[in-house]
Enzyme design. Structure first.
Site, PDB file in Angstrom:
ATOM      1  N   ASP A 117      -4.540   5.364  -7.686  1.00 26.64           N
ATOM      2  CA  ASP A 117      -3.800   3.989  -7.945  1.00 26.64           C
ATOM      3  C   ASP A 117      -4.599   3.093  -8.691  1.00 26.64           C
ATOM      4  OD1 ASP A 117      -1.594   2.117  -7.984  1.00 26.64           O
ATOM      5  OD2 ASP A 117      -0.505   3.505  -7.053  1.00 26.64           O
TER       6      ASP A 117
ATOM      7  N   SER B 132       7.277   4.701  -8.649  1.00 30.35           N
ATOM      8  CA  SER B 132       6.250   4.470  -8.180  1.00 30.35           C
ATOM      9  C   SER B 132       6.215   4.424  -6.613  1.00 30.35           C
ATOM     10  CB  SER B 132       5.370   3.216  -8.960  1.00 30.35           C
ATOM     11  OG  SER B 132       4.650   3.769  -9.837  1.00 30.35           O
TER      12      SER B 132
ATOM     13  N   HIS C 253      -0.439  -2.871  -7.034  1.00 28.43           N
ATOM     14  CA  HIS C 253       0.486  -1.642  -6.937  1.00 28.43           C
ATOM     15  C   HIS C 253      -0.347  -0.529  -5.817  1.00 28.43           C
ATOM     16  CE1 HIS C 253       2.046   2.138  -8.870  1.00 28.43           C
ATOM     17  NE2 HIS C 253       2.680   1.475  -9.451  1.00 28.43           N
TER      18      HIS C 253
END
Ligand SMILES: *[C@@H]1O[C@H](CO)[C@@H](O)[C@H](O)[C@H]1NC(C)=O
Ligand SMILES: *[C@@H]1O[C@H](CO)[C@@H](O)[C@H](O)[C@H]1NC(C)=O
Ligand SMILES: *[C@@H]1O[C@H](CO)[C@@H](O)[C@H](O)[C@H]1NC(C)=O
Ligand SMILES: *[C@@H]1O[C@H](CO)[C@@H](O)[C@H](O)[C@H]1NC(C)=O
Ligand SMILES: *[C@@H]1O[C@H](CO)[C@@H](O)[C@H](O)[C@H]1NC(C)=O
Ligand SMILES: *[C@@H]1O[C@H](CO)[C@@H](O)[C@H](O)[C@H]1NC(C)=O
Ligand SMILES: *[C@@H]1O[C@H](CO)[C@@H](O)[C@H](O)[C@H]1NC(C)=O
Ligand SMILES: *[C@@H]1O[C@H](CO)[C@@H](O)[C@H](O)[C@H]1NC(C)=O
Length: 793
Positions: free
Chosen positions: A170, A561, A236
């Site tokens: 990520d 995600s 994220h």
């Protein structure tokens, strides 16, 4: 040798090879060696070069595949001999030499050098660099879940994933986050051999590894030249990591909403973080491959990839598919986000059958806020921006007379919105910035109307002024009210966090099938919680804090995600409970036990309220409690995947790039397996030829009760006739495998008019229901099985 294009690499081939053997040492030792200066001419660019296997390299000369790859690069390089001697580390333009994921390397090359390479017998192909994207929505950030696994004793059976290592690729991780506290965690298992490149105080028994991969990315994105350790950043990656395996954190909340104890799906699993994506840039393909290459040797059990690319080519072109195959051969399940470009058809990404492709659904949590109109009508929306005291008085209600989206401050000022509630359509600038503009214009409150395609799904954000976000249809009612009266008024009533809303609903943004690269395999495989998910973040971006307010460490985000790490976490629980199961078995367990009805016991719907198709939800919504004890599994290994790839019509070299480092095959000498017969947990029948009848084989492995009997139940519309033979499976031992054949035909004997959905269940008493969705596709006009891999028009 043809000298026209490359003659400058004047060393005799053997000498270069020998020299590079030495240089490879220093290259490997200092992967970040500066390439700056001489290579910045703009003539070189990054290529992924795939080479032939088996191509015997001289093991006396080249100790390993990496030194062999280096020699291949050197054999066509245009470096002067002097440069080689002066600065050995500078000459090799090898970026990565891959060991597991592909037989190939990434290198800085000129087009002439690539051309030169292509004349060699070891060369297969060279692909220019490519960027992948994290799968967040363009209006990201939402709210949450922590439940799922909590019900039923799944955490008990699986020890909360203890001893399992989840590798996450990520954009970065905020290592100091309370979700990654190592307190109470056992050390990682002995097989772990990964690295933590953070300073020593940061990694612990929760976050056991952290590395950055930017050797390829740094050439295309300025500013990545120095190692960017994945610390104190990574909105994220912090969110996905804490969703999969975050420790318990009491009192997690966003602006007072969603208060509760936050925890990942597998709170005792370890996290190994691989930074491959960079904010506002993306994720470089060759860095992704390098991270997977290392992760497999580091000893991860599960890989979680919330990234993808819509334009990816076939399975031999794409790092998720290439890495995912090698992972499966290492016993590692890859859980990959299916993409956020729904709800249009054929938008799903990461479609290889050896990865689990995850779509997104809603959870039952809402942040309810009501808009009370002057007419007396009250309409519900959602809000994460509750003021301390909004007051009970009715306020003037207006809508933006500019573009309707409240993007122009001068328009709002001219309207004099002071003290008023203003309606803004979604769109234009991101909503958080929009709220700031609206606040500056003097408005007291904002109503944001969601795009029509979102249906009933709302993705609320904390805003700088009191805001209620409304579904499109309800927004139209408010606008109709404004038109109906000369002096419209409204007020907000905030109701806080409310549970038990109808759920799941397929998320509007979640990408849909059919599968463009293998039409006979249904994708996505499964959906998981992916709307308004609460998890850890370094900070909430763009949040204006009052003087005494503490920056929240949790935020709400939406996207596939967010769904993929839920599936990764559940996979870790299953892996703990069943350490010997193959990735295909773990995936099958989740798919055959997934819920296909919602919490109102009705079929899961899409945002418009109609039943969601299999192209939206695959086998359904993950149910961790059932997945841990599925009864039967559909197992797969290379013995299935290779005949499947040959059956897709792939050329030998493509098959061999995918199955590397397995021994090379020749499809002509192999059995071929049609897509429908791949032993997959869902069943897809393409009825495109007379007599509109196909037979489909499956093999079920007993992982439930040693002596057990399963009876088949088939549920299909009257337009289909389905027979299963045998109709009973009688198992006498654990791990026994029994076969059955499903014959699917149209009742009319004519071509099906459109896609038909049904299901097949193997039922063993009250204990086990093993369900496979049956999808029947209408044909494309009698094309051969081999062409089915191609995208439907
Ligand atoms: C390959 O060999 C070189 C030189 O002996 C060594 O530096 C490098 O670490 C080796 N790489 C691998 C992956 O074993
Ligand atoms: C699982 O449940 C058993 C019986 O209730 C209990 O003794 C044990 O401590 C539990 N284990 C975990 C990890 O919670
Ligand atoms: C190590 O990281 C921690 C946490 O971010 C930081 O507080 C500390 O200063 C760092 N130490 C060094 C030596 O960089
Ligand atoms: C804007 O409206 C407010 C409230 O109605 C009023 O007090 C104010 O004078 C108005 N400002 C202008 C410039 O008209
Ligand atoms: C919400 O989070 C903040 C920190 O972001 C914390 O100070 C506060 O106590 C939390 N609220 C509750 C009710 O736990
Ligand atoms: C599935 O197949 C793999 C590889 O052939 C094997 O190791 C495993 O035991 C099989 N069964 C399960 C339940 O994973
Ligand atoms: C399916 O199974 C039947 C019965 O075992 C067998 O005769 C047939 O060859 C199989 N078909 C394929 C494509 O494997
Ligand atoms: C079941 O099917 C598999 C794969 O097609 C085959 O290898 C196996 O022999 C079959 N087993 C039986 C009992 O027919």
């Amino acid at each position: 040798m043809d000298n026209r294009n490359h003659g400058r690499c004047s060393l005799p081939r053997l000498a270069v090879g020998a020299a590079v053997l030495l240089f490879a040492v220093s290259l490997a030792a200092t992967p970040a060696a500066s390439h700056a200066g001489h290579d910045d001419t703009g003539l070189h660019s990054n290529y992924l070069v795939i080479v032939r296997k088996p191509y015997a390299y001289d093991t006396n000369l080249y100790k390993n595949v990496s030194s062999w790859h280096a020699s291949l690069v050197a054999s066509v390089c245009d470096m002067a001999k002097e440069a080689l001697e002066k600065d050995p580390s500078s000459v090799s333009r090898l970026i990565y030499s891959y060991r597991n994921v592909v037989n190939g390397f990434a290198a800085r090359l000129t087009p002439e050098e690539v051309q030169e390479m292509s004349k060699n017998d070891w060369f297969i192909r060279a692909d220019p660099e490519k960027t992948y994207q994290l799968q967040t929505t363009h209006t990201p950030q939402l709210l949450g879940l922590m439940g799922g696994a909590r019900r039923g004793g799944v955490w008990n059976t699986s020890n909360m994933g203890e001893g399992i290592i989840i590798g996450i690729l990520d954009d970065g991780i905020y290592a100091g986050h309370p979700s990654f506290d190592g307190e109470g965690m056992k050390p990682p298992p002995a097989k772990w051999s990964g690295r933590c490149d953070f300073n020593k105080t940061v990694c612990n028994n929760k976050l056991i590894g952290a590395r950055s991969y930017f050797e390829s990315a740094k050439w295309k994105w300025k500013g990545l030249r120095d190692p960017v350790l994945p610390i104190n950043e990574g909105q994220h990656g912090t969110h996905t990591s804490s969703t999969a395996a975050g420790s318990f954190v009491p009192g997690a909340n966003v602006s007072g909403y969603a208060v509760g104890t936050a925890g990942g799906m597998a709170p005792r699993a370890h996290i190994a973080f691989y930074q491959v994506c960079y904010v506002e840039k993306g994720c470089d393909r060759d860095d992704i491959l390098a991270a997977v290459d290392d992760a497999l040797e580091d000893g991860v059990d599960i890989l979680s990839l919330s990234l993808g690319d819509e334009q990816a080519g076939d399975f031999s072109d794409d790092p998720v598919s290439l890495g995912g195959y090698s992972a499966a051969m290492h016993g590692v399940l890859v859980s990959a986000a299916g993409g956020n470009t729904g709800p249009g058809p054929s938008t799903v990404v990461n479609e290889a059958p050896w990865v689990i492709t995850v779509g997104a659904g809603t959870t039952d949590r809402r942040f309810v806020a009501t808009v009370k109109l002057g007419s007396g009508v009250s309409l519900d929306g959602e809000s994460l921006s509750e003021p301390k005291d909004f007051g009970a008085e009715m306020r003037p209600l207006v809508h933006d007379v500019g573009d309707g989206m409240c993007t122009t401050e001068s328009v709002l000022r001219a309207m004099n919105v002071t003290g008023k509630i203003i309606i803004c359509d979604a769109g234009g600038d991101v909503s958080v910035a929009k709220a700031k503009l609206v606040l500056r214009s003097g408005a007291a409150g904002m109503i944001v109307i969601a795009p029509q395609v979102y249906g009933s799904v709302i993705v609320p954000r904390p805003h700088v002024l009191p805001t209620v976000q409304m579904p499109f249809m309800i927004g139209q009612k408010i606008k109709a009210y404004i038109r109906s009266t000369p002096s419209p008024t409204a007020n907000f009533i905030f109701k806080g966090t409310v549970f038990k809303a109808k759920s799941p609903v397929a998320a509007p943004f979640s990408s849909r099938g059919p599968n463009r690269r293998s039409r006979g395999i249904l994708k996505p495989d499964i959906i998981g919680p992916g709307v308004n998910i609460l998890a850890g973040v370094p900070k909430i971006e763009d949040l204006a804090l009052g003087a005494e307010e503490v920056m929240p460490k949790f935020d709400i985000k939406s996207g596939t995600s967010m769904a993929a790490p839920h599936i990764s976490g559940v996979a870790a629980l299953i892996k703990n409970a069943h350490p010997t199961w193959s990735p295909a078995a773990i995936k099958s367990a989740m798919m055959t036990t997934a819920d296909y009805t919602d919490n109102l016991r009705k079929p899961i719907t899409d945002v418009d309220g109609t039943p969601a198709t299999y192209y939206a939800i695959g086998a359904g919504y993950v149910n961790a409690r059932k997945a841990i004890d599925p009864g039967l599994v559909y197992n797969l290994s290379s013995l299935d995947y290779i005949p499947y790839l040959c059956g897709l019509g792939y050329k030998d070299q493509k098959v061999n790039s995918i199955i590397h480092p397995g021994p090379a095959v020749e499809c002509a000498k192999m059995p071929k397996v049609d897509q429908k017969d791949l032993n997959y947990p869902s069943i897809t029948a393409v009825l495109d030829m007379e007599p509109y009848e196909v037979s489909i084989n499956r093999s079920a492995t007993n992982v439930g009760t040693a002596t057990s009997t399963y009876a088949v139940e088939v549920d299909v519309p009257a337009t289909l006739a389905v027979e299963v033979n045998p109709a009973k499976l009688e198992f006498r031992a654990l791990n026994e495998v029994l076969n059955y054949t499903v014959t699917v035909k149209t009742a009319s004997g004519k071509a099906p008019a459109s896609t038909i959905e049904g299901q097949l269940k193997w039922v063993s008493g009250k204990k086990y229901v093993v369900r496979s969705p049956i999808l029947v596709c209408a044909g494309t006009g009698g094309k051969s099985a081999a062409s089915m891999g191609a995208a439907p028009a």
